[in-house]
Motif scaffolding. Structure first.
Motif, mmCIF file in Angstrom:
data_model
loop_
_atom_site.group_PDB
_atom_site.id
_atom_site.type_symbol
_atom_site.label_atom_id
_atom_site.label_comp_id
_atom_site.label_asym_id
_atom_site.label_seq_id
_atom_site.Cartn_x
_atom_site.Cartn_y
_atom_site.Cartn_z
ATOM 1 N N ASP A 1 86.352 90.085 31.984
ATOM 2 C CA ASP A 1 85.486 90.627 31.791
ATOM 3 C C ASP A 1 85.071 90.201 30.497
ATOM 4 O O ASP A 1 83.713 90.933 30.151
ATOM 5 C CB ASP A 1 86.188 91.721 31.560
ATOM 6 N N GLY A 2 84.464 89.203 30.700
ATOM 7 C CA GLY A 2 84.380 88.101 29.405
ATOM 8 C C GLY A 2 84.539 88.501 27.707
ATOM 9 O O GLY A 2 83.648 87.474 26.839
ATOM 10 N N ALA A 3 85.691 89.261 27.346
ATOM 11 C CA ALA A 3 85.982 89.094 26.341
ATOM 12 C C ALA A 3 87.158 88.605 26.155
ATOM 13 O O ALA A 3 87.157 87.898 26.810
ATOM 14 C CB ALA A 3 86.784 90.844 26.543
ATOM 15 N N TYR A 4 87.249 88.158 24.660
ATOM 16 C CA TYR A 4 88.981 86.661 24.226
ATOM 17 C C TYR A 4 89.155 87.149 23.353
ATOM 18 O O TYR A 4 89.182 88.017 23.109
ATOM 19 C CB TYR A 4 87.737 85.571 23.581
ATOM 20 N N ARG A 5 90.629 86.437 23.518
ATOM 21 C CA ARG A 5 91.755 87.434 22.583
ATOM 22 C C ARG A 5 92.813 86.212 21.657
ATOM 23 O O ARG A 5 92.302 85.077 22.664
ATOM 24 C CB ARG A 5 92.214 88.371 23.717
ATOM 25 N N LEU A 6 92.999 86.246 20.951
ATOM 26 C CA LEU A 6 93.268 85.405 19.996
ATOM 27 C C LEU A 6 94.697 85.431 20.079
ATOM 28 O O LEU A 6 95.458 86.103 20.529
ATOM 29 C CB LEU A 6 93.227 85.757 18.422
ATOM 30 N N VAL A 7 95.201 84.248 20.788
ATOM 31 C CA VAL A 7 96.148 84.021 21.311
ATOM 32 C C VAL A 7 97.528 83.583 19.773
ATOM 33 O O VAL A 7 97.075 83.259 19.377
ATOM 34 C CB VAL A 7 96.609 83.342 22.809
ATOM 35 N N GLU A 8 98.912 83.639 20.080
ATOM 36 C CA GLU A 8 99.980 83.658 18.969
ATOM 37 C C GLU A 8 99.972 81.744 19.327
ATOM 38 O O GLU A 8 100.141 81.028 18.382
ATOM 39 C CB GLU A 8 101.330 84.105 19.389
ATOM 40 N N ASP A 9 100.416 81.473 20.838
ATOM 41 C CA ASP A 9 101.055 79.896 20.505
ATOM 42 C C ASP A 9 99.463 79.142 20.421
ATOM 43 O O ASP A 9 98.401 79.179 20.905
ATOM 44 C CB ASP A 9 100.887 79.890 21.837
ATOM 45 N N PRO A 10 99.230 78.396 18.720
ATOM 46 C CA PRO A 10 98.631 77.746 18.551
ATOM 47 C C PRO A 10 98.208 75.849 19.153
ATOM 48 O O PRO A 10 97.529 75.593 18.625
ATOM 49 C CB PRO A 10 98.446 77.179 17.008
ATOM 50 N N ARG A 11 98.937 76.023 20.666
ATOM 51 C CA ARG A 11 98.856 74.698 20.848
ATOM 52 C C ARG A 11 98.032 74.831 22.355
ATOM 53 O O ARG A 11 98.077 76.104 23.065
ATOM 54 C CB ARG A 11 100.489 73.898 21.601
ATOM 55 N N PRO A 12 97.547 73.561 22.371
ATOM 56 C CA PRO A 12 96.364 73.986 23.812
ATOM 57 C C PRO A 12 97.215 73.751 25.043
ATOM 58 O O PRO A 12 96.602 73.248 26.388
ATOM 59 C CB PRO A 12 95.723 72.687 23.770
ATOM 60 N N CYS A 13 98.562 74.084 25.380
ATOM 61 C CA CYS A 13 99.285 73.737 26.864
ATOM 62 C C CYS A 13 98.424 73.858 28.035
ATOM 63 O O CYS A 13 98.491 74.018 28.570
ATOM 64 C CB CYS A 13 100.705 74.585 26.507
ATOM 65 N N SER A 14 97.880 74.921 28.499
ATOM 66 C CA SER A 14 97.984 75.701 29.460
ATOM 67 C C SER A 14 96.335 75.020 29.735
ATOM 68 O O SER A 14 96.397 75.319 30.961
ATOM 69 C CB SER A 14 97.433 77.290 29.253
ATOM 70 N N TRP A 15 95.801 74.538 28.800
ATOM 71 C CA TRP A 15 94.611 73.072 29.193
ATOM 72 C C TRP A 15 94.806 72.035 29.628
ATOM 73 O O TRP A 15 93.670 71.357 29.531
ATOM 74 C CB TRP A 15 93.568 74.319 27.989
ATOM 75 N N LEU A 16 95.947 71.471 28.830
ATOM 76 C CA LEU A 16 95.685 70.314 29.300
ATOM 77 C C LEU A 16 96.103 69.056 30.069
ATOM 78 O O LEU A 16 96.728 70.422 31.191
ATOM 79 C CB LEU A 16 97.317 69.971 28.249
ATOM 80 N N PRO A 17 95.551 68.566 30.622
ATOM 81 C CA PRO A 17 95.907 67.470 31.796
ATOM 82 C C PRO A 17 97.425 67.135 32.197
ATOM 83 O O PRO A 17 97.719 67.315 31.281
ATOM 84 C CB PRO A 17 94.995 66.474 31.704
ATOM 85 N N ALA A 18 97.527 66.927 33.428
ATOM 86 C CA ALA A 18 99.110 66.876 33.891
ATOM 87 C C ALA A 18 99.714 65.737 33.305
ATOM 88 O O ALA A 18 101.063 66.089 31.973
ATOM 89 C CB ALA A 18 98.877 66.634 34.944
#
Length: 263
Positions: free
Chosen positions: A242-259
């Motif tokens: 829907d275009g909105a952004y939420r602040l997530v608790e984990d400060p690491r970029p694990c979900s978006w890192l290359p394999a």
């Protein structure tokens, strides 16, 4: 000396100029290199412009990293409400994280020419540290373009290769010929796993036997900047459909890192 009576020296000068033009030595010199941003909003090249280059960042799932935490109420409001997130990234001098895909359109001017290369010019002699202030990751989808180029920005002297898995310089074996008004589309992928990079792009061409250059304006008035992922951030925002952004608790970029870089 100019004689106005018989006019013979004048006629001789005209014939000399025509002869030079016939053998290709009397043409006008190439115009001076265009300033940064030239062609960014031009719909078609003027008679004097050798070519016009337009750059657009491709819509896709990915992230941008900012060198500091987003702190202003205006910027935070833009993020959580799904406002102009691109403006927030530009205001805070953000950079695409990990990989950036840019579509380039080359449009020929009034005369045919040959594009011999597109150069990548680093703004700083050394890469900076990866941005670790704020990470902003959005959903999306991208497409394919006609010509695929790839550049490893972690290389000491990055150049365009013929693909992600190639070691061949694209412009070693290829040139791009543009007829007047012709358009050619390219897709350029830039990747960085280590450090942050700011750079520019310059098109090198030959027209009428003369070499010239045209700077490539950055997409949407921004800049060419890319950063590797940091181990953790001061703040991480994740986008939703829907275009909105939420602040997530984990400060690491694990979900978006290359394999190869997963947490």
């Amino acid at each position: 000396m100019l004689w106005l009576g018989a006019g013979l020296p004048v006629i001789g000068a005209v014939l000399t100029a025509l002869a030079l033009e016939w053998i290709g030595l009397g043409g006008d010199p190439e115009p001076s290199p265009a300033p940064d941003g030239a062609g960014a909003t031009s719909a078609s090249p003027s008679a004097a412009a050798p070519l016009v280059v337009t750059a657009r960042q491709e819509d896709e799932a990915g992230c941008a990293a900012l060198p500091r935490r987003v702190s202003s109420p205006q910027d935070r409001a833009e993020l959580v409400s799904g406002g102009d997130v691109g403006a927030v990234i530009r205001r805070n001098q953000g950079a695409r994280a990990g990989e950036m895909n840019v579509s380039l359109t080359l449009e020929g001017g009034s005369k045919s020419l040959t594009v011999t290369s597109i150069g990548i010019e680093a703004k700083h002699p050394r890469a900076g540290e990866p941005y670790d202030g704020t990470l902003v990751c959005e959903p999306g989808a991208g497409g394919e373009s006609k010509i695929q180029l790839f550049a490893d920005m972690d290389s000491p002297e990055p150049v365009f290769l013929a693909g992600k898995d190639s070691e061949l310089r694209y412009f070693r074996d290829h040139v791009i010929t543009l007829a007047p008004g012709e358009q050619v589309n390219l897709s350029a992928t830039f990747r960085a796993e280590h450090g942050s990079h700011a750079f520019g792009l310059v098109v090198h061409y030959v027209r009428n036997g003369k070499e010239g250059i045209v700077p490539v304006p950055a997409p949407r008035g921004g800049r060419y900047a890319l950063t590797g992922y940091a181990e953790r951030y001061e703040a991480v925002y994740e986008g939703s459909p829907d275009g909105a952004y939420r602040l997530v608790e984990d400060p690491r970029p694990c979900s978006w890192l290359p394999a190869s870089q997963k947490c």
